[in-house]
Design a protein around this motif. Sequence first.
Motif, PDB file in Angstrom:
ATOM      1  N   LEU A   1       0.825  -1.206   0.000  1.00 56.46           N
ATOM      2  CA  LEU A   1       0.000   0.000   0.000  1.00 56.46           C
ATOM      3  C   LEU A   1       0.863   1.261   0.000  1.00 56.46           C
ATOM      4  CD1 LEU A   1      -2.831  -1.030   2.496  1.00 56.46           C
ATOM      5  CD2 LEU A   1      -2.970  -0.875   0.003  1.00 56.46           C
ATOM      6  N   ALA A   2       1.973   1.226   0.750  1.00 58.78           N
ATOM      7  CA  ALA A   2       2.889   2.370   0.775  1.00 58.78           C
ATOM      8  C   ALA A   2       3.491   2.609  -0.608  1.00 58.78           C
ATOM      9  CB  ALA A   2       3.999   2.129   1.796  1.00 58.78           C
ATOM     10  N   ALA A   3       3.824   1.519  -1.310  1.00 62.14           N
ATOM     11  CA  ALA A   3       4.359   1.642  -2.670  1.00 62.14           C
ATOM     12  C   ALA A   3       3.338   2.287  -3.603  1.00 62.14           C
ATOM     13  CB  ALA A   3       4.762   0.268  -3.196  1.00 62.14           C
ATOM     14  N   CYS A   4       2.090   1.845  -3.502  1.00 62.27           N
ATOM     15  CA  CYS A   4       1.036   2.400  -4.368  1.00 62.27           C
ATOM     16  C   CYS A   4       0.813   3.886  -4.088  1.00 62.27           C
ATOM     17  CB  CYS A   4      -0.262   1.614  -4.169  1.00 62.27           C
ATOM     18  SG  CYS A   4      -0.188  -0.078  -4.799  1.00 62.27           S
ATOM     19  N   ILE A   5       0.847   4.262  -2.823  1.00 64.04           N
ATOM     20  CA  ILE A   5       0.692   5.678  -2.454  1.00 64.04           C
ATOM     21  C   ILE A   5       1.848   6.500  -3.022  1.00 64.04           C
ATOM     22  CG2 ILE A   5       0.708   7.311  -0.520  1.00 64.04           C
ATOM     23  CD1 ILE A   5      -0.769   5.133   1.113  1.00 64.04           C
ATOM     24  N   CYS A   6       3.059   5.971  -2.909  1.00 56.84           N
ATOM     25  CA  CYS A   6       4.236   6.693  -3.426  1.00 56.84           C
ATOM     26  C   CYS A   6       4.166   6.875  -4.936  1.00 56.84           C
ATOM     27  CB  CYS A   6       5.515   5.950  -3.042  1.00 56.84           C
ATOM     28  SG  CYS A   6       5.957   6.080  -1.292  1.00 56.84           S
ATOM     29  N   PHE A   7       3.613   5.895  -5.643  1.00 59.60           N
ATOM     30  CA  PHE A   7       3.463   6.029  -7.097  1.00 59.60           C
ATOM     31  C   PHE A   7       2.566   7.215  -7.467  1.00 59.60           C
ATOM     32  CE2 PHE A   7       4.731   1.450  -7.821  1.00 59.60           C
ATOM     33  CZ  PHE A   7       5.754   1.728  -8.714  1.00 59.60           C
ATOM     34  N   THR A   8       1.630   7.538  -6.603  1.00 62.05           N
ATOM     35  CA  THR A   8       0.660   8.590  -6.931  1.00 62.05           C
ATOM     36  C   THR A   8       1.160   9.996  -6.614  1.00 62.05           C
ATOM     37  OG1 THR A   8      -0.433   8.515  -4.753  1.00 62.05           O
ATOM     38  CG2 THR A   8      -1.216   6.975  -6.425  1.00 62.05           C
ATOM     39  N   ILE A   9       2.299  10.103  -5.941  1.00 59.01           N
ATOM     40  CA  ILE A   9       2.843  11.420  -5.571  1.00 59.01           C
ATOM     41  C   ILE A   9       3.787  11.911  -6.662  1.00 59.01           C
ATOM     42  CG2 ILE A   9       4.207  12.691  -3.854  1.00 59.01           C
ATOM     43  CD1 ILE A   9       3.299  10.593  -1.789  1.00 59.01           C
TER      44      ILE A   9
ATOM     45  N   ASN B   1       6.561  13.206  -7.595  1.00 59.95           N
ATOM     46  CA  ASN B   1       7.892  13.580  -7.137  1.00 59.95           C
ATOM     47  C   ASN B   1       8.851  12.460  -7.498  1.00 59.95           C
ATOM     48  OD1 ASN B   1      10.115  13.439  -4.951  1.00 59.95           O
ATOM     49  ND2 ASN B   1       9.317  15.524  -4.719  1.00 59.95           N
ATOM     50  N   SER B   2      10.004  12.790  -8.040  1.00 62.23           N
ATOM     51  CA  SER B   2      10.950  11.771  -8.494  1.00 62.23           C
ATOM     52  C   SER B   2      11.441  10.891  -7.343  1.00 62.23           C
ATOM     53  CB  SER B   2      12.143  12.426  -9.190  1.00 62.23           C
ATOM     54  OG  SER B   2      12.804  13.337  -8.322  1.00 62.23           O
ATOM     55  N   SER B   3      11.634  11.483  -6.177  1.00 62.15           N
ATOM     56  CA  SER B   3      12.111  10.721  -5.024  1.00 62.15           C
ATOM     57  C   SER B   3      11.090   9.682  -4.573  1.00 62.15           C
ATOM     58  CB  SER B   3      12.430  11.651  -3.858  1.00 62.15           C
ATOM     59  OG  SER B   3      13.482  12.537  -4.185  1.00 62.15           O
ATOM     60  N   THR B   4       9.816  10.066  -4.574  1.00 64.74           N
ATOM     61  CA  THR B   4       8.775   9.123  -4.152  1.00 64.74           C
ATOM     62  C   THR B   4       8.579   8.025  -5.191  1.00 64.74           C
ATOM     63  OG1 THR B   4       7.083  10.629  -5.049  1.00 64.74           O
ATOM     64  CG2 THR B   4       7.536  10.755  -2.687  1.00 64.74           C
ATOM     65  N   LEU B   5       8.807   8.332  -6.466  1.00 64.52           N
ATOM     66  CA  LEU B   5       8.717   7.296  -7.499  1.00 64.52           C
ATOM     67  C   LEU B   5       9.821   6.253  -7.308  1.00 64.52           C
ATOM     68  CD1 LEU B   5       7.812   9.184 -10.801  1.00 64.52           C
ATOM     69  CD2 LEU B   5       6.358   7.668  -9.441  1.00 64.52           C
ATOM     70  N   ILE B   6      11.014   6.728  -6.974  1.00 64.62           N
ATOM     71  CA  ILE B   6      12.112   5.800  -6.685  1.00 64.62           C
ATOM     72  C   ILE B   6      11.758   4.933  -5.484  1.00 64.62           C
ATOM     73  CG2 ILE B   6      14.516   5.633  -5.923  1.00 64.62           C
ATOM     74  CD1 ILE B   6      15.040   8.246  -7.466  1.00 64.62           C
ATOM     75  N   THR B   7      11.205   5.576  -4.457  1.00 58.98           N
ATOM     76  CA  THR B   7      10.781   4.847  -3.258  1.00 58.98           C
ATOM     77  C   THR B   7       9.714   3.817  -3.596  1.00 58.98           C
ATOM     78  OG1 THR B   7      11.236   6.789  -1.881  1.00 58.98           O
ATOM     79  CG2 THR B   7       9.807   5.084  -0.935  1.00 58.98           C
ATOM     80  N   ALA B   8       8.789   4.183  -4.470  1.00 57.22           N
ATOM     81  CA  ALA B   8       7.704   3.280  -4.858  1.00 57.22           C
ATOM     82  C   ALA B   8       8.244   2.027  -5.540  1.00 57.22           C
ATOM     83  CB  ALA B   8       6.737   4.004  -5.793  1.00 57.22           C
ATOM     84  N   VAL B   9       9.179   2.215  -6.453  1.00 57.24           N
ATOM     85  CA  VAL B   9       9.758   1.069  -7.168  1.00 57.24           C
ATOM     86  C   VAL B   9      10.520   0.166  -6.198  1.00 57.24           C
ATOM     87  CG1 VAL B   9      11.430   0.366  -8.924  1.00 57.24           C
ATOM     88  CG2 VAL B   9       9.856   2.254  -9.391  1.00 57.24           C
ATOM     89  N   ILE B  10      11.246   0.761  -5.278  1.00 56.86           N
ATOM     90  CA  ILE B  10      11.982  -0.027  -4.276  1.00 56.86           C
ATOM     91  C   ILE B  10      11.005  -0.805  -3.395  1.00 56.86           C
ATOM     92  CG2 ILE B  10      13.440   0.114  -2.218  1.00 56.86           C
ATOM     93  CD1 ILE B  10      14.830   2.529  -3.532  1.00 56.86           C
ATOM     94  N   LEU B  11       9.946  -0.127  -2.949  1.00 60.41           N
ATOM     95  CA  LEU B  11       8.980  -0.771  -2.047  1.00 60.41           C
ATOM     96  C   LEU B  11       8.223  -1.908  -2.729  1.00 60.41           C
ATOM     97  CD1 LEU B  11       7.454   2.269  -0.099  1.00 60.41           C
ATOM     98  CD2 LEU B  11       8.990   0.494   0.789  1.00 60.41           C
ATOM     99  N   ILE B  12       7.828  -1.710  -3.991  1.00 60.89           N
ATOM    100  CA  ILE B  12       7.049  -2.758  -4.662  1.00 60.89           C
ATOM    101  C   ILE B  12       7.919  -3.983  -4.911  1.00 60.89           C
ATOM    102  CG2 ILE B  12       7.405  -2.140  -7.097  1.00 60.89           C
ATOM    103  CD1 ILE B  12       4.058  -3.134  -5.438  1.00 60.89           C
ATOM    104  N   ASN B  13       9.209  -3.763  -5.166  1.00 62.86           N
ATOM    105  CA  ASN B  13      10.116  -4.900  -5.315  1.00 62.86           C
ATOM    106  C   ASN B  13      10.399  -5.556  -3.961  1.00 62.86           C
ATOM    107  OD1 ASN B  13      11.525  -5.362  -8.187  1.00 62.86           O
ATOM    108  ND2 ASN B  13      10.945  -3.207  -8.003  1.00 62.86           N
ATOM    109  N   PHE B  14      10.430  -4.743  -2.899  1.00 58.93           N
ATOM    110  CA  PHE B  14      10.603  -5.293  -1.556  1.00 58.93           C
ATOM    111  C   PHE B  14       9.392  -6.111  -1.145  1.00 58.93           C
ATOM    112  CE2 PHE B  14      10.724  -4.564   3.220  1.00 58.93           C
ATOM    113  CZ  PHE B  14      11.707  -5.513   3.444  1.00 58.93           C
TER     114      PHE B  14
END
Length: 249
Positions: free
Chosen positions: A58-66, A68-81
């Motif tokens: 859920l955190a990854a999905c939320i980050c995808f919607t923000i 911001n380049s930093s949150t997109l990077i975080t989203a990709v890391i989280l979804i792979n995690f």
Amino acid sequence: MQYTFKNIITSLPQTKNSKSSWWVKLWVRKASFIFTYLFINLGWSSNAVSYLSIFISLAACICFTIPNSSTLITAVILINFWLILDCVDGNIARCKKQKKTYGEFIDAMSGYFTVAFVYIALGIASYNNGGIIFAKGNIDIIIIGAIASICDILARLIYVNFCSVKTTDDIGQIEKQKTEKKHTINYLRKRISKEFGLSGLFMPLTICGLLFNCFDFIVIFYFAFNGFALISTTIMYAWKAEKYDNNRL
């Protein structure tokens, strides 16, 4: 008890790993051993890791919607995690020799949360940042992502509901035994689902989407893939249901 890497690695059946996607075999399973070592020796249960994976997804999905380049990077890391944790919970259960009746159900919930939101989230990411096909601010890509998620969830619902009926049906059990050897089509369907689904091609595609700003392509691909999966699943299990009922006559 202190669990070692050897305990964790040897607990994995060869048949289990052989059924995994190429992406999982390549590195996810190996990475999961490291995190399994950490979680299992901290006293985490397999179910606790499954619950954690839901929040990570859920955190990854939320980050995808923000936007911001930093949150997109975080989203990709989280979804792979999230996918790594999807292996960790099974590793812990096998290593501890825990046979929990509803453990698989709890594990499956994590996947349901992911497919319910991840394609919509990618659609919003494309809406915010543009892509190679859809321009920035085009709401159609969000709608396409929503349909992709609905198709995936609905196909899974049809499959699970059919299986739940079949387990209580004598005719279905007999037919299952008759067709056990005729598994080629079913095996192929499962392999395609593994290799192209969330545990397969999807994960490296999210990395490509981040690097080349092509999240819209990913959304369109899974709109087509999940749409075809829904149509084929509906036809196949409707046909099987009719077949089993006709055998009663």
